[in-house]
Design a protein around this motif. Structure first.
Motif, mmCIF file in Angstrom:
data_model
loop_
_atom_site.group_PDB
_atom_site.id
_atom_site.type_symbol
_atom_site.label_atom_id
_atom_site.label_comp_id
_atom_site.label_asym_id
_atom_site.label_seq_id
_atom_site.Cartn_x
_atom_site.Cartn_y
_atom_site.Cartn_z
ATOM 1 N N SER A 198 3.244 -6.814 13.010
ATOM 2 C CA SER A 198 2.484 -5.804 12.276
ATOM 3 C C SER A 198 1.399 -5.189 13.159
ATOM 4 O O SER A 198 1.133 -3.999 13.072
ATOM 5 N N LEU A 199 0.798 -6.002 14.021
ATOM 6 C CA LEU A 199 -0.202 -5.467 14.947
ATOM 7 C C LEU A 199 0.443 -4.528 15.949
ATOM 8 O O LEU A 199 -0.117 -3.485 16.292
ATOM 9 N N SER A 200 1.637 -4.857 16.392
ATOM 10 C CA SER A 200 2.363 -4.003 17.329
ATOM 11 C C SER A 200 2.713 -2.665 16.682
ATOM 12 O O SER A 200 2.572 -1.612 17.312
ATOM 13 N N LYS A 201 3.148 -2.692 15.437
ATOM 14 C CA LYS A 201 3.456 -1.448 14.724
ATOM 15 C C LYS A 201 2.202 -0.604 14.522
ATOM 16 O O LYS A 201 2.236 0.615 14.666
ATOM 17 N N TYR A 202 1.103 -1.268 14.181
ATOM 18 C CA TYR A 202 -0.153 -0.551 13.993
ATOM 19 C C TYR A 202 -0.574 0.148 15.286
ATOM 20 O O TYR A 202 -0.965 1.313 15.265
ATOM 21 N N ALA A 203 -0.466 -0.533 16.395
ATOM 22 C CA ALA A 203 -0.825 0.051 17.687
ATOM 23 C C ALA A 203 0.105 1.211 18.041
ATOM 24 O O ALA A 203 -0.338 2.237 18.562
ATOM 25 N N TYR A 204 1.387 1.054 17.744
ATOM 26 C CA TYR A 204 2.360 2.103 18.055
ATOM 27 C C TYR A 204 2.060 3.379 17.278
ATOM 28 O O TYR A 204 2.003 4.473 17.842
ATOM 29 N N TYR A 205 1.845 3.238 15.969
ATOM 30 C CA TYR A 205 1.602 4.419 15.143
ATOM 31 C C TYR A 205 0.217 5.019 15.393
ATOM 32 O O TYR A 205 0.032 6.231 15.271
ATOM 33 N N VAL B 43 9.706 8.369 15.924
ATOM 34 C CA VAL B 43 9.881 7.529 14.739
ATOM 35 C C VAL B 43 11.371 7.291 14.468
ATOM 36 O O VAL B 43 11.768 6.190 14.086
ATOM 37 N N ARG B 44 12.193 8.294 14.667
ATOM 38 C CA ARG B 44 13.622 8.114 14.459
ATOM 39 C C ARG B 44 14.229 7.156 15.471
ATOM 40 O O ARG B 44 15.180 6.452 15.187
ATOM 41 N N LYS B 45 13.654 7.120 16.697
ATOM 42 C CA LYS B 45 14.136 6.214 17.730
ATOM 43 C C LYS B 45 13.789 4.778 17.378
ATOM 44 O O LYS B 45 14.510 3.863 17.708
ATOM 45 N N GLN B 46 12.662 4.585 16.686
ATOM 46 C CA GLN B 46 12.235 3.245 16.278
ATOM 47 C C GLN B 46 13.189 2.758 15.267
ATOM 48 O O GLN B 46 13.595 1.834 14.902
#
Length: 78
Positions: A16-23, A75-78
């Motif tokens: 979840s931290l990784s997703k937060y940093a990505y977005y 986002v589509r690539k994710q």
């Protein structure tokens, strides 16, 4: 604290931290793209003798379109 938890839940916290940093990075990327295009439009308007900031408006909209395209593509690539 949840960041220092050991055990089965640790992987979920890191994810979840990784997703937060990505977005968050995508948001800053959008701001940078729009800012660069707006600045270029502003400088072009300064050097031309237009009464209205036409290039600033046009290039800022181009920057918005490019940044949206970039975010959707990422986002589509994710």
């Amino acid at each position: 604290m949840a960041l220092f938890r050991k055990g089965p839940g640790r992987n979920e916290d890191e994810n979840s931290l990784s997703k937060y940093a990505y977005y968050s990075g995508l948001g800053f990327q959008m701001i940078a793209i729009i800012g660069v295009f707006t600045f270029i439009g502003y400088k072009v308007d300064q050097n031309s003798d237009n009464e209205k900031p036409v290039f600033t408006a046009i290039l800022s909209l181009v920057g918005v379109c490019i940044s949206l395209y970039s975010v959707i593509k990422s986002v589509r690539k994710q």
